[in-house]
Scaffold this motif. Structure first.
Motif, PDB file in Angstrom:
ATOM      1  N   GLN B   8       0.838  -1.234   0.014  1.00  0.00           N
ATOM      2  CA  GLN B   8      -0.086  -0.054   0.065  1.00  0.00           C
ATOM      3  C   GLN B   8       0.787   1.297   0.139  1.00  0.00           C
ATOM      4  O   GLN B   8       0.381   2.164  -0.883  1.00  0.00           O
ATOM      5  CB  GLN B   8      -0.992  -0.018   1.153  1.00  0.00           C
ATOM      6  N   GLU B   9       1.733   1.179   0.764  1.00  0.00           N
ATOM      7  CA  GLU B   9       2.832   2.442   0.847  1.00  0.00           C
ATOM      8  C   GLU B   9       3.565   2.537  -0.469  1.00  0.00           C
ATOM      9  O   GLU B   9       3.776   3.807  -1.124  1.00  0.00           O
ATOM     10  CB  GLU B   9       3.886   2.078   2.042  1.00  0.00           C
ATOM     11  N   ALA B  10       3.951   1.278  -1.097  1.00  0.00           N
ATOM     12  CA  ALA B  10       4.526   1.594  -2.332  1.00  0.00           C
ATOM     13  C   ALA B  10       3.649   2.222  -3.520  1.00  0.00           C
ATOM     14  O   ALA B  10       3.957   3.099  -4.391  1.00  0.00           O
ATOM     15  CB  ALA B  10       5.053   0.236  -2.834  1.00  0.00           C
ATOM     16  N   LEU B  11       2.259   1.697  -3.437  1.00  0.00           N
ATOM     17  CA  LEU B  11       1.284   2.271  -4.400  1.00  0.00           C
ATOM     18  C   LEU B  11       0.854   3.832  -4.146  1.00  0.00           C
ATOM     19  O   LEU B  11       0.779   4.398  -4.928  1.00  0.00           O
ATOM     20  CB  LEU B  11       0.121   1.488  -4.347  1.00  0.00           C
ATOM     21  N   ALA B  12       1.128   4.156  -2.751  1.00  0.00           N
ATOM     22  CA  ALA B  12       0.841   5.491  -2.555  1.00  0.00           C
ATOM     23  C   ALA B  12       2.032   6.397  -3.150  1.00  0.00           C
ATOM     24  O   ALA B  12       1.952   7.547  -3.468  1.00  0.00           O
ATOM     25  CB  ALA B  12       0.942   5.797  -0.905  1.00  0.00           C
ATOM     26  N   ILE B  13       3.383   5.814  -3.083  1.00  0.00           N
ATOM     27  CA  ILE B  13       4.412   6.677  -3.642  1.00  0.00           C
ATOM     28  C   ILE B  13       4.198   6.623  -5.182  1.00  0.00           C
ATOM     29  O   ILE B  13       4.554   7.805  -5.718  1.00  0.00           O
ATOM     30  CB  ILE B  13       5.777   5.696  -3.306  1.00  0.00           C
ATOM     31  N   VAL B  14       3.656   5.678  -5.739  1.00  0.00           N
ATOM     32  CA  VAL B  14       3.283   5.658  -7.542  1.00  0.00           C
ATOM     33  C   VAL B  14       2.223   6.903  -7.488  1.00  0.00           C
ATOM     34  O   VAL B  14       2.525   7.836  -8.495  1.00  0.00           O
ATOM     35  CB  VAL B  14       2.693   4.438  -7.812  1.00  0.00           C
ATOM     36  N   LEU B  15       1.423   6.920  -6.701  1.00  0.00           N
ATOM     37  CA  LEU B  15       0.192   7.865  -6.870  1.00  0.00           C
ATOM     38  C   LEU B  15       0.796   9.352  -6.614  1.00  0.00           C
ATOM     39  O   LEU B  15       0.551  10.288  -7.496  1.00  0.00           O
ATOM     40  CB  LEU B  15      -1.025   7.557  -6.081  1.00  0.00           C
ATOM     41  N   GLU B  16       1.713   9.409  -5.704  1.00  0.00           N
ATOM     42  CA  GLU B  16       2.342  10.543  -5.304  1.00  0.00           C
ATOM     43  C   GLU B  16       3.097  11.145  -6.616  1.00  0.00           C
ATOM     44  O   GLU B  16       3.091  12.238  -7.006  1.00  0.00           O
ATOM     45  CB  GLU B  16       3.071  10.512  -4.163  1.00  0.00           C
ATOM     46  N   GLY B  17       3.904  10.157  -7.057  1.00  0.00           N
ATOM     47  CA  GLY B  17       4.948  10.572  -8.335  1.00  0.00           C
ATOM     48  C   GLY B  17       3.892  10.892  -9.467  1.00  0.00           C
ATOM     49  O   GLY B  17       4.402  11.867 -10.143  1.00  0.00           O
ATOM     50  N   ARG B  18       2.947  10.160  -9.804  1.00  0.00           N
ATOM     51  CA  ARG B  18       2.035  10.746 -10.677  1.00  0.00           C
ATOM     52  C   ARG B  18       1.475  12.007 -10.620  1.00  0.00           C
ATOM     53  O   ARG B  18       1.342  12.823 -11.465  1.00  0.00           O
ATOM     54  CB  ARG B  18       0.733   9.573 -11.201  1.00  0.00           C
ATOM     55  N   GLU B  19       1.139  12.377  -9.254  1.00  0.00           N
ATOM     56  CA  GLU B  19       0.380  13.595  -8.879  1.00  0.00           C
ATOM     57  C   GLU B  19       1.373  14.709  -9.050  1.00  0.00           C
ATOM     58  O   GLU B  19       1.268  15.857  -9.508  1.00  0.00           O
ATOM     59  CB  GLU B  19      -0.260  13.588  -7.499  1.00  0.00           C
ATOM     60  N   GLN B  20       2.459  14.392  -8.678  1.00  0.00           N
ATOM     61  CA  GLN B  20       3.741  15.343  -8.996  1.00  0.00           C
ATOM     62  C   GLN B  20       3.886  15.875 -10.314  1.00  0.00           C
ATOM     63  O   GLN B  20       4.170  16.986 -10.786  1.00  0.00           O
ATOM     64  CB  GLN B  20       5.258  15.123  -8.379  1.00  0.00           C
ATOM     65  N   ALA B  21       3.784  14.965 -11.072  1.00  0.00           N
ATOM     66  CA  ALA B  21       4.004  15.391 -12.802  1.00  0.00           C
ATOM     67  C   ALA B  21       2.866  16.216 -13.284  1.00  0.00           C
ATOM     68  O   ALA B  21       3.018  17.140 -13.724  1.00  0.00           O
ATOM     69  CB  ALA B  21       4.063  13.910 -13.616  1.00  0.00           C
ATOM     70  N   LEU B  22       1.703  15.686 -12.696  1.00  0.00           N
ATOM     71  CA  LEU B  22       0.451  16.346 -13.155  1.00  0.00           C
ATOM     72  C   LEU B  22       0.234  17.866 -12.697  1.00  0.00           C
ATOM     73  O   LEU B  22      -0.287  18.625 -13.354  1.00  0.00           O
ATOM     74  CB  LEU B  22      -0.911  15.526 -12.352  1.00  0.00           C
ATOM     75  N   GLU B  23       0.885  17.949 -11.401  1.00  0.00           N
ATOM     76  CA  GLU B  23       0.921  19.149 -10.743  1.00  0.00           C
ATOM     77  C   GLU B  23       1.825  20.146 -11.690  1.00  0.00           C
ATOM     78  O   GLU B  23       1.259  21.434 -11.664  1.00  0.00           O
ATOM     79  CB  GLU B  23       1.463  19.014  -9.606  1.00  0.00           C
ATOM     80  N   LYS B  24       2.540  19.761 -12.170  1.00  0.00           N
ATOM     81  CA  LYS B  24       3.711  20.521 -13.004  1.00  0.00           C
ATOM     82  C   LYS B  24       2.812  21.099 -14.129  1.00  0.00           C
ATOM     83  O   LYS B  24       3.107  22.095 -14.643  1.00  0.00           O
ATOM     84  CB  LYS B  24       4.914  19.767 -13.210  1.00  0.00           C
ATOM     85  N   MET B  25       2.052  20.229 -14.453  1.00  0.00           N
ATOM     86  CA  MET B  25       1.318  20.622 -15.698  1.00  0.00           C
ATOM     87  C   MET B  25       0.197  21.535 -15.593  1.00  0.00           C
ATOM     88  O   MET B  25      -0.404  22.170 -16.577  1.00  0.00           O
ATOM     89  CB  MET B  25       0.652  19.550 -16.438  1.00  0.00           C
ATOM     90  N   GLU B  26      -0.370  22.034 -14.479  1.00  0.00           N
ATOM     91  CA  GLU B  26      -1.303  22.923 -14.149  1.00  0.00           C
ATOM     92  C   GLU B  26      -0.738  24.517 -14.140  1.00  0.00           C
ATOM     93  O   GLU B  26      -0.373  25.015 -13.241  1.00  0.00           O
ATOM     94  CB  GLU B  26      -1.892  22.622 -12.832  1.00  0.00           C
ATOM     95  N   LEU B 140      -8.965  15.537 -19.602  1.00  0.00           N
ATOM     96  CA  LEU B 140      -9.025  14.038 -20.038  1.00  0.00           C
ATOM     97  C   LEU B 140      -7.945  13.462 -19.608  1.00  0.00           C
ATOM     98  O   LEU B 140      -7.814  12.215 -19.279  1.00  0.00           O
ATOM     99  CB  LEU B 140      -9.537  13.789 -21.563  1.00  0.00           C
ATOM    100  N   TYR B 141      -6.453  14.301 -20.083  1.00  0.00           N
ATOM    101  CA  TYR B 141      -5.342  13.601 -19.664  1.00  0.00           C
ATOM    102  C   TYR B 141      -5.157  13.157 -18.177  1.00  0.00           C
ATOM    103  O   TYR B 141      -4.663  12.308 -17.761  1.00  0.00           O
ATOM    104  CB  TYR B 141      -4.290  14.741 -19.984  1.00  0.00           C
ATOM    105  N   ARG B 142      -5.770  14.325 -17.583  1.00  0.00           N
ATOM    106  CA  ARG B 142      -5.670  13.874 -15.899  1.00  0.00           C
ATOM    107  C   ARG B 142      -6.399  12.623 -15.462  1.00  0.00           C
ATOM    108  O   ARG B 142      -5.757  11.697 -14.605  1.00  0.00           O
ATOM    109  CB  ARG B 142      -6.028  15.110 -15.133  1.00  0.00           C
ATOM    110  N   ILE B 143      -7.603  12.702 -16.124  1.00  0.00           N
ATOM    111  CA  ILE B 143      -8.294  11.295 -15.951  1.00  0.00           C
ATOM    112  C   ILE B 143      -7.714  10.180 -16.118  1.00  0.00           C
ATOM    113  O   ILE B 143      -7.583   9.162 -15.775  1.00  0.00           O
ATOM    114  CB  ILE B 143      -9.661  11.453 -16.474  1.00  0.00           C
ATOM    115  N   ASP B 144      -7.024  10.123 -17.620  1.00  0.00           N
ATOM    116  CA  ASP B 144      -6.197   8.954 -18.139  1.00  0.00           C
ATOM    117  C   ASP B 144      -5.169   8.396 -17.208  1.00  0.00           C
ATOM    118  O   ASP B 144      -5.095   7.384 -16.783  1.00  0.00           O
ATOM    119  CB  ASP B 144      -5.478   9.533 -19.485  1.00  0.00           C
ATOM    120  N   VAL B 145      -4.239   9.655 -16.630  1.00  0.00           N
ATOM    121  CA  VAL B 145      -3.446   9.178 -15.760  1.00  0.00           C
ATOM    122  C   VAL B 145      -3.796   8.842 -14.495  1.00  0.00           C
ATOM    123  O   VAL B 145      -3.110   7.567 -13.805  1.00  0.00           O
ATOM    124  CB  VAL B 145      -2.383  10.440 -15.487  1.00  0.00           C
ATOM    125  N   ARG B 146      -4.835   9.353 -13.704  1.00  0.00           N
ATOM    126  CA  ARG B 146      -5.208   9.003 -12.520  1.00  0.00           C
ATOM    127  C   ARG B 146      -5.989   7.444 -12.585  1.00  0.00           C
ATOM    128  O   ARG B 146      -6.189   6.846 -11.557  1.00  0.00           O
ATOM    129  CB  ARG B 146      -6.252   9.913 -12.037  1.00  0.00           C
TER     130      ARG B 146
END
Lengths: 98, 149
Positions: B8-26, B140-146
């Protein structure tokens, strides 16, 4: 969903987050990854080298604004391996939860 | 897996990493909206005018697109092309088809019917649709990534 396969190269601390960031974009700049995972240039370089050696990551250098920038991207093999690794984590998380 | 890290913690790291990339696109600076709108307008309106003007419009539009995309890439530290994700790809294709239709309409109205105001109006419509389409694409891209496994 990819067949679950645990990948020790991807799973190592730092590299999991690097791969996750790269999975959400086509390319991410070296400095952006470094700042996001809060490591030094040399530590990130080692992670990048290990992922590159595994064939999971490619590096592109490009000049912009008068300075050299380094861009990182997952290779097709890297995308496949990362997806399989996340599938395995999801499977393991399901076992733990049940 | 490190003994201290649960799946679960590893998956949380994965989600966090993806969100960090998405945050940059905002990042929606005025110059990106203005540049993209101008490029769409030039691409569409330019087709309704004689070929030399049309070629200049296309050249300027492509130059604007290259400049704003490079600048956005340099500022955000991330890059994603329009066609890589699943849902967002259809937004890009849809916008492309609409712009193509407006271009053809501009050619017909401007070059064949002599109605110069139509390509200009089409250009204005394309500018608005371009900016809206870009926002839809990003959503839509955010939905795709999430929704990635």
């Amino acid at each position: 969903m990819r067949a679950p396969v645990f990948d020790a190269v991807i799973h190592a601390p730092g590299r999991l987050q690097i791969c996750a960031m790269l999975s959400a974009a086509d390319e991410v700049e070296f400095a952006t990854v470094r700042d996001a995972i809060a490591v030094s240039d040399s530590v990130l370089s080692k992670h990048v080298k290990q992922l590159e050696d595994a064939g999971y990551l490619k590096v592109r250098k490009a000049a912009a604004g008068g300075r050299q920038r380094t861009w990182l991207a997952l290779t097709p093999d890297g995308k496949t391996a990362f997806a399989a690794h996340v599938s395995e984590l999801t499977r393991l998380a399901g076992i733990v939860a049940s | 897996m490190p003994a201290e890290q649960t799946p679960q913690e590893a998956l949380a790291i994965v989600l966090e990493g993806r969100e960090q990339a998405l945050e940059k696109m905002e990042y929606w600076p005025w110059w990106y909206d203005a540049g993209y709108a101008a490029a769409c307008a030039l691409l569409v309106a330019g087709q309704g005018f004689p070929a030399p003007i049309g070629i200049v419009c296309v050249t300027v539009a492509i130059a604007i697109l290259v400049i704003i995309m490079r600048k956005w890439q340099a500022r955000t530290g991330v890059w994603v092309n329009g066609y890589s994700p699943k849902r967002a790809r259809w937004a890009a294709i849809g916008l492309g088809v609409i712009l193509m239709g407006l271009m053809l309409f501009s050619i017909w109205a401007g070059r064949m019917q002599g109605l110069i105001w139509v390509p200009l109006l089409n250009g204005a419509v394309a500018a608005g649709l371009g900016v809206i389409g870009m926002r839809v694409w990003m959503r839509l891209y955010r939905i795709d990534v999430r929704s990635m496994p």
